[in-house]
Design a protein around this motif. Sequence first.
Motif, PDB file in Angstrom:
ATOM      1  N   VAL A 168       0.925  -1.139  -0.138  1.00 31.49           N
ATOM      2  CA  VAL A 168       0.080  -0.115  -0.006  1.00 31.49           C
ATOM      3  C   VAL A 168       0.886   1.199   0.036  1.00 31.49           C
ATOM      4  CG1 VAL A 168      -1.837   1.360   1.117  1.00 31.49           C
ATOM      5  CG2 VAL A 168      -1.776  -1.415   1.350  1.00 31.49           C
ATOM      6  N   PHE A 169       0.898   2.044  -1.074  1.00 35.41           N
ATOM      7  CA  PHE A 169       1.397   3.388  -1.287  1.00 35.41           C
ATOM      8  C   PHE A 169       0.701   4.450  -0.874  1.00 35.41           C
ATOM      9  CE2 PHE A 169       4.403   0.377  -3.382  1.00 35.41           C
ATOM     10  CZ  PHE A 169       5.554   0.911  -3.351  1.00 35.41           C
ATOM     11  N   ILE A 170       1.081   5.353  -0.079  1.00 37.30           N
ATOM     12  CA  ILE A 170       0.040   6.651   0.406  1.00 37.30           C
ATOM     13  C   ILE A 170       1.051   7.479   0.148  1.00 37.30           C
ATOM     14  CG2 ILE A 170      -1.037   7.684   2.318  1.00 37.30           C
ATOM     15  CD1 ILE A 170      -1.385   4.854   3.729  1.00 37.30           C
ATOM     16  N   GLU A 171       0.567   8.617  -0.444  1.00 35.69           N
ATOM     17  CA  GLU A 171       1.423   9.833  -1.144  1.00 35.69           C
ATOM     18  C   GLU A 171       0.353  10.941  -0.595  1.00 35.69           C
ATOM     19  OE1 GLU A 171       3.713  11.168  -4.854  1.00 35.69           O
ATOM     20  OE2 GLU A 171       1.681  10.732  -5.271  1.00 35.69           O
ATOM     21  N   SER A 172       0.817  11.945   0.216  1.00 38.70           N
ATOM     22  CA  SER A 172       0.095  13.092   0.354  1.00 38.70           C
ATOM     23  C   SER A 172       0.429  14.068  -0.792  1.00 38.70           C
ATOM     24  CB  SER A 172       0.757  13.874   1.755  1.00 38.70           C
ATOM     25  OG  SER A 172       2.134  14.305   1.489  1.00 38.70           O
ATOM     26  N   PHE A 173      -0.358  15.299  -1.170  1.00 38.56           N
ATOM     27  CA  PHE A 173      -0.070  16.267  -2.280  1.00 38.56           C
ATOM     28  C   PHE A 173      -0.855  17.387  -1.987  1.00 38.56           C
ATOM     29  CE2 PHE A 173      -3.722  13.782  -3.637  1.00 38.56           C
ATOM     30  CZ  PHE A 173      -4.526  14.727  -4.215  1.00 38.56           C
ATOM     31  N   GLY A 256      -0.494  20.775   0.370  1.00 38.76           N
ATOM     32  CA  GLY A 256       0.105  19.221   0.626  1.00 38.76           C
ATOM     33  C   GLY A 256       1.091  19.152   1.684  1.00 38.76           C
ATOM     34  N   ARG A 257       1.092  20.377   2.593  1.00 36.46           N
ATOM     35  CA  ARG A 257       2.177  20.177   3.665  1.00 36.46           C
ATOM     36  C   ARG A 257       1.378  20.045   5.142  1.00 36.46           C
ATOM     37  NH1 ARG A 257       7.061  22.943   4.185  1.00 36.46           N
ATOM     38  NH2 ARG A 257       7.379  23.734   6.321  1.00 36.46           N
ATOM     39  N   TYR A 276      -0.162  -4.844   6.463  1.00 31.81           N
ATOM     40  CA  TYR A 276      -0.023  -4.731   5.185  1.00 31.81           C
ATOM     41  C   TYR A 276       1.270  -3.942   4.890  1.00 31.81           C
ATOM     42  CZ  TYR A 276      -4.857  -5.978   4.621  1.00 31.81           C
ATOM     43  OH  TYR A 276      -6.125  -6.708   4.559  1.00 31.81           O
ATOM     44  N   ARG A 277       2.013  -4.269   3.865  1.00 36.42           N
ATOM     45  CA  ARG A 277       3.314  -3.363   3.900  1.00 36.42           C
ATOM     46  C   ARG A 277       2.978  -2.063   3.273  1.00 36.42           C
ATOM     47  NH1 ARG A 277       6.745  -2.867  -0.789  1.00 36.42           N
ATOM     48  NH2 ARG A 277       8.878  -2.325  -0.204  1.00 36.42           N
ATOM     49  N   THR A 278       3.423  -1.031   3.885  1.00 32.81           N
ATOM     50  CA  THR A 278       2.930   0.173   3.602  1.00 32.81           C
ATOM     51  C   THR A 278       4.125   1.121   3.464  1.00 32.81           C
ATOM     52  OG1 THR A 278       1.069  -0.223   4.998  1.00 32.81           O
ATOM     53  CG2 THR A 278       1.473   2.046   4.689  1.00 32.81           C
ATOM     54  N   ILE A 279       3.971   2.270   2.433  1.00 30.03           N
ATOM     55  CA  ILE A 279       5.039   3.253   2.202  1.00 30.03           C
ATOM     56  C   ILE A 279       4.218   4.405   2.255  1.00 30.03           C
ATOM     57  CG2 ILE A 279       6.705   3.881   0.789  1.00 30.03           C
ATOM     58  CD1 ILE A 279       7.095   0.911  -0.228  1.00 30.03           C
ATOM     59  N   VAL A 280       4.651   5.266   2.786  1.00 28.33           N
ATOM     60  CA  VAL A 280       4.390   6.639   2.917  1.00 28.33           C
ATOM     61  C   VAL A 280       5.283   7.722   2.176  1.00 28.33           C
ATOM     62  CG1 VAL A 280       3.233   8.686   4.155  1.00 28.33           C
ATOM     63  CG2 VAL A 280       2.873   6.106   4.936  1.00 28.33           C
ATOM     64  N   SER A 281       4.667   8.594   1.484  1.00 28.58           N
ATOM     65  CA  SER A 281       5.684   9.484   0.823  1.00 28.58           C
ATOM     66  C   SER A 281       4.820  11.070   0.745  1.00 28.58           C
ATOM     67  CB  SER A 281       6.341   9.392  -0.486  1.00 28.58           C
ATOM     68  OG  SER A 281       5.224   9.141  -1.276  1.00 28.58           O
ATOM     69  N   HIS A 282       5.722  12.056   0.689  1.00 34.00           N
ATOM     70  CA  HIS A 282       5.102  13.310   0.859  1.00 34.00           C
ATOM     71  C   HIS A 282       5.681  14.355  -0.320  1.00 34.00           C
ATOM     72  CE1 HIS A 282       3.407  12.265   4.766  1.00 34.00           C
ATOM     73  NE2 HIS A 282       4.691  12.021   4.949  1.00 34.00           N
ATOM     74  N   ARG A 283       4.749  14.510  -1.473  1.00 33.66           N
ATOM     75  CA  ARG A 283       5.212  14.993  -2.744  1.00 33.66           C
ATOM     76  C   ARG A 283       5.486  16.340  -2.650  1.00 33.66           C
ATOM     77  NH1 ARG A 283       1.094  15.551  -7.696  1.00 33.66           N
ATOM     78  NH2 ARG A 283       0.711  17.516  -6.492  1.00 33.66           N
ATOM     79  N   ASP A 284       4.589  17.359  -1.747  1.00 31.17           N
ATOM     80  CA  ASP A 284       4.798  18.478  -1.854  1.00 31.17           C
ATOM     81  C   ASP A 284       5.188  19.202  -0.592  1.00 31.17           C
ATOM     82  OD1 ASP A 284       3.976  18.765  -4.513  1.00 31.17           O
ATOM     83  OD2 ASP A 284       1.865  18.492  -3.821  1.00 31.17           O
ATOM     84  N   ILE A 285       5.665  18.380   0.463  1.00 33.67           N
ATOM     85  CA  ILE A 285       5.854  18.985   1.876  1.00 33.67           C
ATOM     86  C   ILE A 285       6.751  20.055   1.734  1.00 33.67           C
ATOM     87  CG2 ILE A 285       7.598  17.091   2.335  1.00 33.67           C
ATOM     88  CD1 ILE A 285       6.605  16.812   5.169  1.00 33.67           C
ATOM     89  N   ASP A 286       7.924  19.895   0.959  1.00 35.51           N
ATOM     90  CA  ASP A 286       8.913  21.186   1.097  1.00 35.51           C
ATOM     91  C   ASP A 286       8.746  22.231   0.301  1.00 35.51           C
ATOM     92  OD1 ASP A 286      10.723  19.461   2.536  1.00 35.51           O
ATOM     93  OD2 ASP A 286      11.277  18.434   0.784  1.00 35.51           O
TER      94      ASP A 286
END
Length: 296
Positions: A168-173, A256-257, A276-286
């Motif tokens: 499961v890939f979770i991406e904030s934006f 996205g912050r 579940y295997r989970t990966i979290v990323s944040h596209r626009d946090i910076d």
Amino acid sequence: MNVIFLTGMSGAGKSQAAAYLEDQGYFCIDNLPPVFLPQIVKAFANGEDEASGIDKLAIVVDIRSKALLRGFGEAMKQIDNEVGCPFSILFLEASDDVLVSRYRQTRRNHPLNDEMNLTDAISAERKMLERIRGRATYIVDTTMLTNAGLKKQLRNILKEESNTGISVFIESFGFMYGQPVDCDNIIDVRFLQNPFWEEELRMLSGLDEPIQQYLEKFEETNTFMIKITNLFDFMIPFYIREGKSRITIGIGCTGGRHRSVYIAEALGKTIESLGYRTIVSHRDIDRDPRYATKES
């Protein structure tokens, strides 16, 4: 045996991706017409190449096959039904403007350039690849990626390939910067109270404790987390039943912050606790939050 079909838009980085896969031990075959795919995969899967010790295969299939490309779907069916070898489809894409720029910089010809101008060729190729893109296991948008960024994305994909079960890939934006192109589910959290309008919180992010405390004091935040957790707890087993090895969830707020980052992190921890295997990323946090605009 690991089998990857590498495809996508011309100019999106397939050559660089194939070179990386080769560096990772994959035996790469370039520009193979789809009609030959079942025989090639069967030969490797049945050990006819046993002396070579090859157990990782990557095959590039793209628009250079032209009319033969229409046989891709039938080839995948044959591999499923007759060969029985699991495989993944890795699709690379980029925006039209970036593809045009790359072709102009390299002065290479697009495979369809003999039939039409570059802009029309890119549009026609995108149309021809629609169904293949719809079947893709992984979609990588290289519009904003450097070669190093592409390698990082591929490294994550290969890690995923080596794991069993669903990932499961979770991406904030931030909606103000556009939606991600490859999400199975888009969750809009702009209804939550926005920390941006608290001056002392504006330059922080959803990873910071003051933002977390601010959002958690509102009943709607906590109620939403319960409901969204129940939703994915219900949905994920059915994704697995349908043969999905990966789902991608986009969590969006205005910039996205703040809100999307907090919800993505909280949801990631909860889904991981479900096993579940989970990966979290944040596209626009910076991105600088001072340029965000008010949105309800």
